[in-house]
Design a protein around this motif. Structure first.
Motif, PDB file in Angstrom:
ATOM      1  N   MET A 428     -12.799  41.861 -12.729  1.00  0.00           N
ATOM      2  CA  MET A 428     -12.563  40.461 -13.302  1.00  0.00           C
ATOM      3  C   MET A 428     -12.220  40.408 -14.796  1.00  0.00           C
ATOM      4  SD  MET A 428     -16.219  38.687 -11.807  1.00  0.00           S
ATOM      5  CE  MET A 428     -16.330  38.044 -10.356  1.00  0.00           C
ATOM      6  N   GLU A 429     -12.175  41.476 -15.582  1.00  0.00           N
ATOM      7  CA  GLU A 429     -11.851  41.881 -16.889  1.00  0.00           C
ATOM      8  C   GLU A 429     -10.351  41.918 -17.098  1.00  0.00           C
ATOM      9  OE1 GLU A 429     -14.449  45.095 -18.348  1.00  0.00           O
ATOM     10  OE2 GLU A 429     -15.759  43.440 -19.391  1.00  0.00           O
ATOM     11  N   GLN A 430      -9.713  42.274 -15.710  1.00  0.00           N
ATOM     12  CA  GLN A 430      -8.434  42.282 -15.623  1.00  0.00           C
ATOM     13  C   GLN A 430      -7.648  40.965 -15.533  1.00  0.00           C
ATOM     14  OE1 GLN A 430      -6.836  44.909 -16.442  1.00  0.00           O
ATOM     15  NE2 GLN A 430      -8.927  45.553 -16.805  1.00  0.00           N
ATOM     16  N   VAL A 431      -8.480  39.838 -15.027  1.00  0.00           N
ATOM     17  CA  VAL A 431      -8.095  38.570 -14.769  1.00  0.00           C
ATOM     18  C   VAL A 431      -7.426  37.873 -16.098  1.00  0.00           C
ATOM     19  CG1 VAL A 431      -8.505  36.331 -13.968  1.00  0.00           C
ATOM     20  CG2 VAL A 431      -9.529  38.411 -12.821  1.00  0.00           C
ATOM     21  N   ASP A 432      -6.427  37.251 -16.016  1.00  0.00           N
ATOM     22  CA  ASP A 432      -5.882  36.508 -17.289  1.00  0.00           C
ATOM     23  C   ASP A 432      -6.679  35.730 -17.877  1.00  0.00           C
ATOM     24  OD1 ASP A 432      -3.437  38.018 -17.070  1.00  0.00           O
ATOM     25  OD2 ASP A 432      -2.345  36.208 -16.068  1.00  0.00           O
ATOM     26  N   GLY A 433      -7.003  35.814 -19.222  1.00  0.00           N
ATOM     27  CA  GLY A 433      -7.702  35.069 -20.167  1.00  0.00           C
ATOM     28  C   GLY A 433      -9.169  35.343 -20.060  1.00  0.00           C
ATOM     29  N   VAL A 434      -9.695  36.318 -19.369  1.00  0.00           N
ATOM     30  CA  VAL A 434     -11.149  36.983 -19.318  1.00  0.00           C
ATOM     31  C   VAL A 434     -11.308  37.780 -20.452  1.00  0.00           C
ATOM     32  CG1 VAL A 434     -12.919  38.191 -18.199  1.00  0.00           C
ATOM     33  CG2 VAL A 434     -11.630  36.560 -16.926  1.00  0.00           C
ATOM     34  N   LEU A 469     -24.697  37.724 -14.920  1.00  0.00           N
ATOM     35  CA  LEU A 469     -23.561  38.206 -15.965  1.00  0.00           C
ATOM     36  C   LEU A 469     -22.994  36.990 -16.543  1.00  0.00           C
ATOM     37  CD1 LEU A 469     -23.270  39.974 -12.722  1.00  0.00           C
ATOM     38  CD2 LEU A 469     -21.746  41.235 -14.229  1.00  0.00           C
ATOM     39  N   LEU A 470     -22.666  37.218 -17.892  1.00  0.00           N
ATOM     40  CA  LEU A 470     -21.721  36.466 -18.560  1.00  0.00           C
ATOM     41  C   LEU A 470     -20.652  36.516 -18.425  1.00  0.00           C
ATOM     42  CD1 LEU A 470     -24.140  35.442 -21.412  1.00  0.00           C
ATOM     43  CD2 LEU A 470     -23.968  34.369 -19.293  1.00  0.00           C
ATOM     44  N   ILE A 471     -19.300  35.395 -18.406  1.00  0.00           N
ATOM     45  CA  ILE A 471     -17.976  35.842 -18.324  1.00  0.00           C
ATOM     46  C   ILE A 471     -17.663  34.776 -19.348  1.00  0.00           C
ATOM     47  CG2 ILE A 471     -15.763  35.650 -17.329  1.00  0.00           C
ATOM     48  CD1 ILE A 471     -17.285  36.059 -14.682  1.00  0.00           C
ATOM     49  N   ASN A 472     -16.905  35.502 -20.534  1.00  0.00           N
ATOM     50  CA  ASN A 472     -16.328  34.696 -21.842  1.00  0.00           C
ATOM     51  C   ASN A 472     -14.923  34.664 -21.578  1.00  0.00           C
ATOM     52  OD1 ASN A 472     -18.419  33.702 -23.133  1.00  0.00           O
ATOM     53  ND2 ASN A 472     -18.782  35.609 -24.279  1.00  0.00           N
ATOM     54  N   SER A 473     -14.257  33.243 -21.509  1.00  0.00           N
ATOM     55  CA  SER A 473     -12.895  33.115 -21.227  1.00  0.00           C
ATOM     56  C   SER A 473     -12.236  32.667 -22.497  1.00  0.00           C
ATOM     57  CB  SER A 473     -12.815  32.121 -19.966  1.00  0.00           C
ATOM     58  OG  SER A 473     -11.351  31.518 -19.832  1.00  0.00           O
ATOM     59  N   GLU A 474     -11.022  32.725 -22.572  1.00  0.00           N
ATOM     60  CA  GLU A 474     -10.147  32.284 -23.653  1.00  0.00           C
ATOM     61  C   GLU A 474      -9.538  30.991 -23.476  1.00  0.00           C
ATOM     62  OE1 GLU A 474      -7.253  35.315 -24.017  1.00  0.00           O
ATOM     63  OE2 GLU A 474      -8.594  36.946 -24.704  1.00  0.00           O
ATOM     64  N   TYR A 475      -9.640  30.640 -21.896  1.00  0.00           N
ATOM     65  CA  TYR A 475      -9.228  29.441 -21.544  1.00  0.00           C
ATOM     66  C   TYR A 475     -10.191  28.102 -21.705  1.00  0.00           C
ATOM     67  CZ  TYR A 475      -5.466  32.438 -19.585  1.00  0.00           C
ATOM     68  OH  TYR A 475      -4.733  33.124 -19.455  1.00  0.00           O
ATOM     69  N   LYS A 476      -9.537  26.954 -22.024  1.00  0.00           N
ATOM     70  CA  LYS A 476     -10.457  25.723 -22.501  1.00  0.00           C
ATOM     71  C   LYS A 476     -11.153  25.070 -21.054  1.00  0.00           C
ATOM     72  CE  LYS A 476     -10.029  22.278 -24.997  1.00  0.00           C
ATOM     73  NZ  LYS A 476      -9.543  20.969 -25.683  1.00  0.00           N
ATOM     74  N   ASP A 484      -7.355  28.221 -12.576  1.00  0.00           N
ATOM     75  CA  ASP A 484      -6.590  29.232 -11.922  1.00  0.00           C
ATOM     76  C   ASP A 484      -7.464  30.464 -12.095  1.00  0.00           C
ATOM     77  OD1 ASP A 484      -4.512  27.495 -11.141  1.00  0.00           O
ATOM     78  OD2 ASP A 484      -3.466  28.151 -12.574  1.00  0.00           O
ATOM     79  N   GLN A 485      -8.057  30.593 -13.216  1.00  0.00           N
ATOM     80  CA  GLN A 485      -8.929  31.719 -13.597  1.00  0.00           C
ATOM     81  C   GLN A 485     -10.167  31.716 -12.606  1.00  0.00           C
ATOM     82  OE1 GLN A 485     -11.530  32.054 -17.191  1.00  0.00           O
ATOM     83  NE2 GLN A 485      -9.955  33.276 -17.693  1.00  0.00           N
ATOM     84  N   ILE A 486     -10.630  30.514 -12.626  1.00  0.00           N
ATOM     85  CA  ILE A 486     -11.964  30.340 -11.687  1.00  0.00           C
ATOM     86  C   ILE A 486     -11.713  30.667 -10.191  1.00  0.00           C
ATOM     87  CG2 ILE A 486     -13.662  28.573 -10.723  1.00  0.00           C
ATOM     88  CD1 ILE A 486     -13.464  27.272 -13.575  1.00  0.00           C
ATOM     89  N   GLY A 487     -10.510  30.394  -9.764  1.00  0.00           N
ATOM     90  CA  GLY A 487     -10.063  30.576  -8.418  1.00  0.00           C
ATOM     91  C   GLY A 487      -9.972  32.023  -8.228  1.00  0.00           C
ATOM     92  N   GLU A 488      -9.442  32.845  -9.225  1.00  0.00           N
ATOM     93  CA  GLU A 488      -9.361  34.430  -9.123  1.00  0.00           C
ATOM     94  C   GLU A 488     -10.511  35.004  -9.129  1.00  0.00           C
ATOM     95  OE1 GLU A 488      -6.009  36.581 -10.992  1.00  0.00           O
ATOM     96  OE2 GLU A 488      -5.291  34.609 -11.689  1.00  0.00           O
ATOM     97  N   LEU A 489     -11.326  34.556 -10.115  1.00  0.00           N
ATOM     98  CA  LEU A 489     -12.730  35.104 -10.161  1.00  0.00           C
ATOM     99  C   LEU A 489     -13.499  34.760  -8.918  1.00  0.00           C
ATOM    100  CD1 LEU A 489     -13.639  34.117 -13.734  1.00  0.00           C
ATOM    101  CD2 LEU A 489     -13.034  36.556 -13.037  1.00  0.00           C
ATOM    102  N   ASN A 490     -13.601  33.733  -8.364  1.00  0.00           N
ATOM    103  CA  ASN A 490     -14.345  33.540  -7.156  1.00  0.00           C
ATOM    104  C   ASN A 490     -13.768  34.345  -6.066  1.00  0.00           C
ATOM    105  OD1 ASN A 490     -16.516  31.577  -7.071  1.00  0.00           O
ATOM    106  ND2 ASN A 490     -15.198  29.910  -7.731  1.00  0.00           N
TER     107      ASN A 490
END
Length: 701
Positions: A428-434, A469-476, A484-490
């Motif tokens: 998950m940490e490799q996903v863009d914006g995570v 777990l908490l995931i902090n994202s750089e995206y608004k 798109d990030q949420i789709g990848e994380l799911n």
């Protein structure tokens, strides 16, 4: 007629009963809870909604916020944390001293953990509440934390947004009503034929508004949008009914007889026309109830109820008031300021092909702008608040100091092996914006047993059923990037744990985007079909519903298409509600004119004479109605600092004017163009015989 005579006879008891009903209405209004959280209206079967319930039930955690502390020594931060932990309904506060003693240098923490909670001059605490995001108890806790922390502490998160929104709404809402009343009164003083009657109208409508707001108590709660708009909308939409009664009463007085008999006849005449007029408006509001995003149902029920109460007040309370104040009302009458419309009507009829061409030229760009604007709406509720609000400032600090634009929460099976959790977190940490994934494994590393952690920390991150777990994202929130990030994380989550859930503001917003996109199409279809059927039954015609709806839908395309050309972004709820409200509230203008046109044609007038008469007699009523809706909403649009309220009121005000102009100039042209087809497909209408009048004579007129 029996009902009308009863109203006249019992006018004083009616007024006394209505005034007595105002007491429980005020109490009911005060006792109705207002919901300020849009996410509460998502369907209950969604993973994000189920996950929020699981978090509350299993971890005793509902709302979540970050506290950002600037230029504060570690000891002061620890002291502040201890005070925040004592605030009612704060469940836990996660910070550095939750793991190590504050005397131990922070630099000894793992890099990921250190960077998660520290920047150059600021540190951050994660606060969990044992109440839901928009609970009154959570909002009270937010206010108390702000009071404790002072100016160097900033509270972010959805609960902070809801708190600021509530506080701002409570200041602004009484002013909305005051502005709407003042401007509507000014419009009526200018456009009606009495200096006193606008105040009588406002008294009658005001009592029905109070009754509507009071009966909301039985709904349990209403949304803040419903509370802010319902009084303004009810005033704007039901003002017409009062005007119908007043005009009918004065006509009956001119025919002779005493004022009581005139009023009984006026009530009978008004009841028939007002019920017919209100059906389309009610249908428009009821269409909102078909939204799966249940805020539409909230607004739809309250406004449909308001329109029905408006009709009831128009034929009971208003006649009683007019009869009680009849003498001063008659003494303060004056000539209407609306000029005679014969010349304007003649001009429109004479050059009607010009308006057909204008209509044909306007529709394509309007439709293009309408479709584009629907894709340019925003869902981030933070955008609806002024930039100087505490929540907006806190979110800015979170982005600037910690590069965090949104936070997701992850619930995975408590029995999932720790090595799988670590592997999933790395992916998950490799996903863009995570930015990072923070959980028990991040705190401990791979070699330290869970038993080492303090109970306060371990219970925060693991329960009997779930790991958190908490995931902090750089995206608004609500951006394409975060969706798109949420789709990848799911996708990653489901490979490790099919029952796992990704929750938080951004995942909920993604669900809301998908839900409201479907709702927009559904509500439009339902409102158009319902109003089509109503017009078909009222006018006994197959073609007239197409023509009338085409005129108002084109006005809606222009209204909702303008934001695209003006570079404006609308709140997501505005196009859904406005398309339905504008259709339901302004199609009456078209029905009024068309009904008179039909009557003239049936009585033997040629098409040009029929349209000319219908237009000249309808324009004053259309102007009064349209300007009433404009006046009641335009001032609120200019005043409100809450963009959702401001945008919706501006769209209603602009929509009223555009619909008014469309009905006055475009509808007559379409009636003339389609006259033969209308006559052939409408019950009771006959085409004039060719021998009666030649085409040359028609156009010469």
């Amino acid at each position: 007629m029996r009902f009308s005579k009863a109203v006249v006879k019992y006018r004083v008891p009616i007024l006394i009963l209505t005034l007595l009903l105002m007491i429980p209405s005020v109490l009911g209004m005060a006792g109705t809870r207002v919901n300020y959280d849009m996410l509460n209206y998502l369907p209950e079967d969604m993973d994000t909604v189920i996950g929020q319930e699981e978090l509350l039930n299993d971890f005793n955690k509902g709302a979540f916020s970050f506290l950002i502390l600037e230029d504060m020594p570690a000891k002061d931060c620890a002291a502040l944390k201890a005070r925040v932990e004592q605030v009612n309904h704060v469940d836990t506060v996660l910070w550095y001293d939750s793991i190590l003693d504050v005397t131990v240098p922070m630099e000894l923490l793992p890099n990921t953990l250190y960077e998660a909670f520290n920047s150059e001059n600021a540190t951050m605490m994660a606060v969990f509440f044992d109440t839901s995001t928009s609970s009154d108890l959570t909002m009270d806790a937010i206010r108390e934390i702000r009071a404790i922390a002072g100016e160097r502490c900033f509270v972010s998160g959805m609960s902070a947004l809801v708190t600021d929104l509530k506080d701002l709404c409570e200041v602004e809402e009484p002013i909305y009503v005051g502005i709407a009343v003042a401007l509507a009164c000014a419009a009526m003083l200018l456009l009606l034929d009495s200096w006193l009657v606008p105040f009588v109208f406002l008294a009658s409508i005001g009592m029905m508004i109070l009754l509507n707001l009071g009966t909301n108590y039985f709904l349990g709660e209403i949304s803040y949008i419903t509370k802010a708009l319902s009084a303004v909308l009810q005033l704007a939409v039901t003002m017409d009914y009062s005007i119908f009664l007043w005009n009918s009463y004065n006509e009956q007085r001119r025919l002779g007889g005493d004022n009581r008999e005139a009023m009984a006849n006026a009530i009978q005449a008004t009841l028939t026309s007002v019920v017919g007029s209100s059906i389309t408006t009610v249908a428009g509001f009821i269409a909102l109830c078909f939204m799966s995003f249940t805020m539409g149902r909230d607004l739809g029920i309250v406004m449909a109820k308001g329109v029905l109460l408006g009709v009831l007040g128009c034929v009971t309370v208003l006649p009683a008031l007019i009869l009680v104040f009849d003498k001063p009302l008659q003494k303060t009458r004056h000539r209407s300021l609306i000029p005679n419309m014969e010349k304007l009507s003649g001009g429109v009829v004479k050059v009607f092909p010009v308006f057909i061409v204008i209509f044909a030229l306007i529709v394509p760009p309007a439709l293009y702008g309408y479709n584009r604007a629907n894709g340019e709406v925003y869902y981030d509720m933070g955008q609806c608040l002024p930039e100087d609000m505490e929540y907006v400032i806190a979110e800015g600090k979170l982005r600037d100091d910690f590069n965090i634009a949104s936070t997701h929460m992850l619930l995975v099976d408590a029995d999932l092996p720790a090595k799988d959790v670590r592997s999933m977190s790395r992916e998950m940490e490799q996903v863009d914006g995570v930015k990072y994934v923070l959980g028990m494994e991040s705190v401990l590393g791979s070699r330290i047993p869970e038993e080492v952690l303090p109970e306060s920390v371990s219970s925060m991150l693991k329960s009997g059923n779930w790991r958190l777990l908490l995931i902090n994202s750089e995206y608004k929130v609500a951006s394409d990037a975060v969706n798109d990030q949420i789709g990848e994380l799911n996708g990653i989550l489901k490979r490790y744990d099919q029952k796992g859930m990704l929750i938080g503001e951004a995942p909920c917003m993604k669900d809301m985007i998908q839900t409201t996109d479907r709702d927009f199409k559904m509500v439009n279809a339902v409102s158009i079909i319902a109003i089509f059927l109503i017009i078909a039954l009222v006018e006994k015609s197959f073609t007239l519903p197409f023509i009338l709806i085409a005129v108002i839908e084109a006005a809606i395309f222009v209204n909702l298409g303008l934001p695209h050309y003006l570079g404006q972004s609308l709140p997501f709820i505005a196009p859904i509600c406005i398309s339905t409200i504008q259709l339901g509230a302004t199609v009456d203008y078209a029905i009024l004119m068309t009904t008179r046109y039909k009557m003239e044609r049936i009585n033997g007038a040629d098409k040009k004479k029929a349209v000319h008469t219908a237009l000249s007699t309808s324009i004053p009523s259309i102007i009064v109605s349209g300007m009433g809706l404009f006046a009641a909403t335009f001032g609120v649009a200019l005043y409100s600092e809450i963009d959702i309220i401001s945008s919706m009121c501006m769209l209603m005000a602009r929509g009223a004017v555009i619909s008014m102009v469309s009905v006055i100039f475009v509808l007559p042209a379409l009636l003339l163009l389609c006259d033969k087809l209308i006559c052939a497909t409408t019950a009771g209408m006959k085409r004039p015989k060719d021998s009666q009048i030649s085409n040359v004579e028609v156009y010469a007129k």
